[in-house]
Design a protein around this motif. Structure first.
Motif: not given
Lengths: 202, 172
Positions: A104-120
């Motif tokens: 169920d790991l869709s692109e939405l979920y991936q982009s959330v993690i990518n965004e968290v990483s980017n901000i941090m």
């Protein structure tokens, strides 16, 4: 070529981890409305090629993570890792839903993690920059969800290949409100440590 | 399955006739196993990189494809000229991180390099579970020839390699 580490320098690297990730964790708290706190950073050397037991997670357990290349004065590779259940906490907070499993790991979920990483990571680099005057910029993160050991070893092998310092600064962060742990690793490029110690005068 | 001797990153393990060999959490690394049907001995290297460009190729030959295969041959007491009687198993070499800005393709290059070295020595690959985007763990039982490969979110793959490897059937 590997830089020699004495106690003072190791302490300085820990402090860099603290200051850099302090800002990053504040940004995560702002983003989620949940208070996150840091654990004391560890400086890990990987001189034998044997993988240190980074992350207190079982080697075959599922983790979600990103790696981002950092260019500039403090160049290297930055990685964020979240055990699956911790990633689900982030997803629940940020998009009010979470995947049951890998299928169920869709692109939405991936982009959330990518965004968290980017901000941090952006905040981490800003913290280092303020302290040292270094200029750095980061490339977009690459995403993976797999066995902890497979993800960690892939990161380490790339570092070995890139002739980076066989050293990682690991910082764990957590929140009392949820069963959550996140891990941040920084693998600086060869030569950058000397540059850093030079700026700090140690 | 029998007790498993695990090869950590860059390590080599081996056994003869009994026990099992394996690796946990292979990402871009490749578990490279050679089996000698004549002696029923197996040796396994946890290969991390294709070529040696470090000083530790002598102390940790299992780390690099180019030094791991010769080290496995020495362990199996097989000169290069007779290497063709050995059989190979390759597991791993995945690219876990998608959309990398600077793709080093280490997994792919590990697999390519190992194939080139094995084919130069005329060693046949009897089983391979490589490339793709997932991490893997595996165990190989030397007595039965049974191999089991696990990946996250996939059904484990199990195969009986006893015939392909020429494993002696012993009376129960």
């Amino acid at each position: 070529m590997t830089t020699t580490l004495n106690e003072l320098r190791t302490d300085a690297l820990r402090e860099i981890g603290n200051i850099g990730l302090g800002g990053a964790v504040t940004a995560l708290s702002d983003l989620t409305g949940v208070l996150f706190t840091l654990e004391a950073p560890q400086v890990l050397t990987m001189d034998t090629g044997a993988l240190p037991s980074l992350c207190c997670v079982a080697p075959e357990s599922l983790v979600v993570g990103t790696v981002s290349r950092v260019n500039g004065d403090w160049a290297g590779e930055a990685a964020f890792l979240f055990p699956w259940e911790s990633a689900r906490v982030l997803w629940q907070i940020l998009v009010q839903t979470a995947p049951e499993g890998l299928e169920d790991l869709s692109e939405l979920y991936q982009s959330v993690i990518n965004e968290v990483s980017n901000i941090m990571l952006g905040n981490y680099l800003q913290g280092i920059s303020q302290m040292t005057g270094f200029t750095m910029h980061m490339e977009p993160p690459a995403f993976a969800a797999d066995m902890a050991m497979a993800v960690l070893s892939s990161i380490l092998v790339e570092a070995l290949y890139g002739q980076r310092e066989l050293l990682a600064i690991e910082t764990a962060f957590k929140t009392p409100e949820h069963e959550f742990r996140g891990y941040f690793l920084y693998l600086p490029e060869t030569g950058n440590l000397e540059k850093l110690f030079g700026v700090l005068g140690i | 399955m029998a007790e498993v001797k695990l090869a950590g990153m860059g390590e080599i393990v081996w056994t003869r006739s009994t026990g099992a060999l394996g690796c946990i959490g292979l990402g871009s690394c490749v578990g490279t196993l050679l089996f000698d049907p004549r002696t029923q001995a197996a040796a396994l290297a946890h290969v991390m990189l294709p070529e040696a460009h470090d000083h530790d190729a002598l102390t940790m030959p299992g780390k690099y494809a180019v030094t791991a295969v010769p080290a496995l041959l020495r362990l199996l007491d097989t000169p290069q000229t007779l290497a063709s009687r050995l059989k190979a198993i390759l597991i791993g070499g995945g690219e876990l991180f998608q959309n990398r800005s600077q793709a080093l393709r280490i997994g792919e290059r590990n697999v390519e390099t190992l194939h080139r070295i094995l084919s130069e020595l005329r060693i046949g690959v009897v089983f391979e579970h490589t490339r793709g985007s997932s991490g893997r763990s595996f165990e190989f039982d030397v007595a039965t020839g049974l191999i089991r490969v696990r990946a996250v979110g996939a059904t484990p793959v199990e195969q009986d390699l006893s015939t392909a490897l020429g494993i002696f059937r012993r009376a129960a």
